[in-house]
Scaffold this active site. Sequence first.
Site, PDB file in Angstrom:
ATOM      1  N   SER A  73      40.831  41.556  43.769  1.00  0.00           N
ATOM      2  CA  SER A  73      39.490  41.982  44.165  1.00  0.00           C
ATOM      3  C   SER A  73      38.742  40.981  45.026  1.00  0.00           C
ATOM      4  O   SER A  73      37.814  41.341  45.731  1.00  0.00           O
ATOM      5  CB  SER A  73      38.667  42.305  42.918  1.00  0.00           C
ATOM      6  OG  SER A  73      38.670  41.202  42.028  1.00  0.00           O
TER       7      SER A  73
ATOM      8  N   LYS B  81      33.254  43.815  47.076  1.00  0.00           N
ATOM      9  CA  LYS B  81      31.830  44.128  46.930  1.00  0.00           C
ATOM     10  C   LYS B  81      31.171  44.602  48.219  1.00  0.00           C
ATOM     11  O   LYS B  81      30.158  45.302  48.181  1.00  0.00           O
ATOM     12  CB  LYS B  81      31.086  42.914  46.381  1.00  0.00           C
ATOM     13  CG  LYS B  81      31.370  42.696  44.903  1.00  0.00           C
ATOM     14  CD  LYS B  81      30.651  41.495  44.348  1.00  0.00           C
ATOM     15  CE  LYS B  81      30.891  41.313  42.864  1.00  0.00           C
ATOM     16  NZ  LYS B  81      30.268  42.364  42.035  1.00  0.00           N
TER      17      LYS B  81
ATOM     18  N   GLU C   1      20.513  41.829  42.126  1.00  0.00           N
ATOM     19  CA  GLU C   1      20.744  40.763  41.162  1.00  0.00           C
ATOM     20  C   GLU C   1      22.078  40.114  41.507  1.00  0.00           C
ATOM     21  O   GLU C   1      22.937  40.746  42.139  1.00  0.00           O
ATOM     22  CB  GLU C   1      20.795  41.317  39.742  1.00  0.00           C
ATOM     23  CG  GLU C   1      22.167  41.874  39.298  1.00  0.00           C
ATOM     24  CD  GLU C   1      22.608  43.133  40.035  1.00  0.00           C
ATOM     25  OE1 GLU C   1      21.758  43.779  40.660  1.00  0.00           O
ATOM     26  OE2 GLU C   1      23.811  43.454  39.979  1.00  0.00           O
TER      27      GLU C   1
END
Lengths: 424, 266
Positions: free
Chosen positions: A387, A99, A121
């Site tokens: 990930s 991310k 968010e």
Amino acid sequence: MTTHAQSPAGPTLVPDGTGHFGDFGGRFMPEALMAALDELTVAWQDAMADPAFTAEFETMLREYAGTPSLLYEARKLSEVAGARILLKREDLNHTGAHKIRNVLGQALLTKRMGKSRVIAETGAGQHGVASATAAAYLDLECVVYMGEVDTQRQALNVARMKLLGAEVVAVKSGSRTLKDAINEALREWVASVDHTAYLFGTAAGPHPFPSLVRSFVRGIGDEARLQCLDLTGALPDAVTACVGGGSNAIGLFAGFVDDPSVRIVGFEAGGDGVDSGRHAATIHAGEVGVLHGARTYVLQDEDGQTVESHSISAGLDYPGVGPEHAHLAASGRATYLPVTDTEAMEAFSLLARTEGIIPAIESAHAIAGTMRLAREMPGATIVVNLSGRGDKDMGTAMEWFDLGEDRGERLAPDATDATVGEPR
Amino acid sequence: MSAVERAFDAARSEGRAALVGYLPAGFPSVDGSIEALKVMVDAGCDVIEIGLPYSDPVMDGPTIQAAAQQALEQGVRTADVLRVVEAVASTGVATVVMTYWNPVERYGVDRFAADLAAAGGSGLITPDLTPDEAGPWLAASEAHDLDRVFLVAPSSTPERIGYTVEHCRGFVYAAAVMGVTGARTSTSDLAAPLVSRTKAATKLPVGVGIGVSNGDQAAEVAGYADGVIVGSAFVRVVLDARGDTDRALTGLRTLTEDLASGVRRG
């Protein structure tokens, strides 16, 4: 090796001028946000065409986020799988997941647009922590919207965000989880859009977000493609990733979508099992609809009301999915299959035992699905997007495996007789 | 000419703005919403806007969110919304439905249009559907002769205002606050310029939604708009009545009369 040499961008990856991927995507948004979305689209396209911007982004990724991430040959896991498993180690990035790529890109774009404040968010808090990190790094004010239920479940991440200087707003509307946090962030964005950017956390939402987020995370796939060629002399036979909203998956898939020999498989959260109705397998079991600004697959009832999703993994617990994944599924280029909570937790302990890597539970879904896929493709080379790392999930793991007691009775046995991937 | 256009025309011929009143269907119950809306008609609303409760109402503030959530928890269905439309439209008042897009798509755009028309509904207000994505709705509304009310906002460029009004029928909804629905203590200075920019682009009447909650605010907005749209203030009355039907209906009547007097002073 260059970090971001791109694979040829074929037509399947290019949405039309209004953000449609085939029948999916688009922009179903209040008129009040249209000017801002247009402004963002132009600013982003301008930035991506500016070598100074892309060079600064790559420098930040390399010097701060720690990319390119390793492509690691998981030899012991490969033995268990009966296939050659290569792990794309996004868990080793700064903040522990893919991310950081997305938020650094969007935050840098925010600076370029002359805005000083970002909102985001978050579900479990990973995108919130990443956003707060990028905001601290680039001197931006940051407000994170998080469902009240999630702020209670993920108190540690709330503390992280606060430590990084972000304000965390507990959202008390609707189901008080991720989808409501997105609703609230959109509401707040309408009121502050003149000076605030919305750092969207996944490759979903209205145009340009699905394409914009992909452009910042596609380094995952571009790196993996070159690394696989370096390591094995050939392209992989398959690439796999977990899919919630789908940003880590689209990042990996983007590097391979125009290589027709490479199978693309996404694994969705099957929760208690798709038949139980308690799952987040949006593509596998959802219906086409409109949610959060895009036409895509949605978990919904017969009246088009959004149904709550369920998964042991907060990062996959979302009743929608990025529109490009919907298109890749509908066009047959990619396949999406569910992985249950139980399968994911078995893979979670399997990877820990075999390779000494504790994955995020999200990523454990990709491992579990890949073990199944390997049985269909014995001897194949499979690149799996690992990930994120699993430190954040230890609370869940302690409960699941009963690790607080003398021993973990539910832990996978020795790797050699691991049951992950057995038919069930 | 649609019932909505006739209502705006009638108000204009009286030298005043039209009063547009909103409540979600199924709030406080399906029958309760019919009763409440009929009181609002009787007390002076010229146009009724019936909300279709939706799980993810991104344009609505806490008041309307709470009402929609309550309606959904009680199990309101799309078919119930159409039943409310039929009951309210049968009084002769111009009735439109305000709905987020997914429930319409799920019902079937053409089927929804046909059933709405059969129920006597005049058209749709679509807060998260702009003309950009409205192809099937443009066709269905033509086929069933329904009004299409798209929104304009203070942030809309002149090009987008032109594009939007070109696709509107019935009236144009000017959402004149940059923010969600909800009663506000003061009106916004963004509203009058937005109305004047919109009116420069179309002959259609322009209704303004800006968080009006009393007659004085209604009078102020009526000074520059063709219609004053009131939603959250009506919902607030019903929420505050906490299940006391008489209190809710009395409160709705009082508020409607105050607002109706306001649009006549503007």
